[in-house]
Motif scaffolding. Sequence first.
Motif, PDB file in Angstrom:
ATOM      1  N   UNK A 205       0.850  -1.190   0.000  1.00 46.71           N
ATOM      2  CA  UNK A 205       0.000   0.000   0.000  1.00 46.71           C
ATOM      3  C   UNK A 205       0.889   1.244   0.000  1.00 46.71           C
ATOM      4  N   UNK A 206       0.271   2.401  -0.179  1.00 44.91           N
ATOM      5  CA  UNK A 206       1.030   3.642  -0.334  1.00 44.91           C
ATOM      6  C   UNK A 206       1.914   3.955   0.869  1.00 44.91           C
ATOM      7  N   UNK A 207       1.473   3.623   2.084  1.00 46.06           N
ATOM      8  CA  UNK A 207       2.310   3.930   3.251  1.00 46.06           C
ATOM      9  C   UNK A 207       3.561   3.050   3.261  1.00 46.06           C
ATOM     10  N   UNK A 208       3.419   1.785   2.862  1.00 47.98           N
ATOM     11  CA  UNK A 208       4.603   0.924   2.746  1.00 47.98           C
ATOM     12  C   UNK A 208       5.530   1.455   1.661  1.00 47.98           C
ATOM     13  N   UNK A 209       4.944   1.840   0.523  1.00 45.07           N
ATOM     14  CA  UNK A 209       5.729   2.367  -0.594  1.00 45.07           C
ATOM     15  C   UNK A 209       6.499   3.611  -0.154  1.00 45.07           C
ATOM     16  N   UNK A 210       5.826   4.504   0.541  1.00 40.08           N
ATOM     17  CA  UNK A 210       6.476   5.728   1.026  1.00 40.08           C
ATOM     18  C   UNK A 210       7.620   5.377   1.983  1.00 40.08           C
ATOM     19  N   UNK A 211       7.428   4.364   2.800  1.00 43.77           N
ATOM     20  CA  UNK A 211       8.493   3.922   3.700  1.00 43.77           C
ATOM     21  C   UNK A 211       9.692   3.379   2.944  1.00 43.77           C
ATOM     22  N   UNK A 212       9.444   2.648   1.867  1.00 42.36           N
ATOM     23  CA  UNK A 212      10.541   2.126   1.041  1.00 42.36           C
ATOM     24  C   UNK A 212      11.327   3.274   0.413  1.00 42.36           C
ATOM     25  N   UNK A 213      10.619   4.328  -0.001  1.00 40.93           N
ATOM     26  CA  UNK A 213      11.282   5.493  -0.583  1.00 40.93           C
ATOM     27  C   UNK A 213      12.105   6.197   0.494  1.00 40.93           C
ATOM     28  N   UNK A 214      11.508   6.393   1.670  1.00 39.51           N
ATOM     29  CA  UNK A 214      12.181   7.094   2.762  1.00 39.51           C
ATOM     30  C   UNK A 214      13.459   6.392   3.198  1.00 39.51           C
ATOM     31  N   UNK A 215      13.454   5.066   3.251  1.00 45.67           N
ATOM     32  CA  UNK A 215      14.636   4.327   3.702  1.00 45.67           C
ATOM     33  C   UNK A 215      15.660   4.121   2.593  1.00 45.67           C
ATOM     34  N   UNK A 216      15.289   4.471   1.352  1.00 47.38           N
ATOM     35  CA  UNK A 216      16.226   4.288   0.243  1.00 47.38           C
ATOM     36  C   UNK A 216      16.127   2.932  -0.428  1.00 47.38           C
ATOM     37  N   UNK A 217      15.213   2.077   0.031  1.00 41.24           N
ATOM     38  CA  UNK A 217      15.031   0.778  -0.617  1.00 41.24           C
ATOM     39  C   UNK A 217      14.555   0.978  -2.055  1.00 41.24           C
ATOM     40  N   UNK A 218      13.767   2.019  -2.276  1.00 41.24           N
ATOM     41  CA  UNK A 218      13.368   2.426  -3.625  1.00 41.24           C
ATOM     42  C   UNK A 218      14.109   3.719  -3.922  1.00 41.24           C
ATOM     43  N   UNK A 219      14.968   3.676  -4.924  1.00 42.63           N
ATOM     44  CA  UNK A 219      15.808   4.833  -5.235  1.00 42.63           C
ATOM     45  C   UNK A 219      15.209   5.759  -6.284  1.00 42.63           C
TER      46      UNK A 219
END
Length: 115
Positions: free
Chosen positions: A17-31
């Motif tokens: 979901x969007x909150x998980x996606x945002x977390x991946x972006x915040x931690x750098x897992x998604x660059x």
Amino acid sequence: MATPHSPQLLSRVLTPDESDYAGYVETGAIKHPDWRDQRIDFQPYPFPSYTEELVRLLKETTVAGERGFLDGLDPAFVARDLMDDRFVKKTIEDIGGLSQFGLADDWTRQEVFEI
């Protein structure tokens, strides 16, 4: 054989979901969030550009063992030699083209990698 994972866990991994996606972006897992890549995705056409870029990157990769054969590989030749796309192209054209998969109706693309 069924996977030993719960449907809830699989759903979270495959369709975050969007909150998980945002977390991946915040931690750098998604660059590159602007790419909107799916973690699990289906590509209906074997783009030769991917194979060509993969061969170029393999030439720059440290590989244990004999790797001399990599130096002699021509990326464009490898892509042509490994893939016969006549059948998949015809099938895709028969159902309306690449646009049916949300892609531009162009049989080429530019590969962008960041390592």
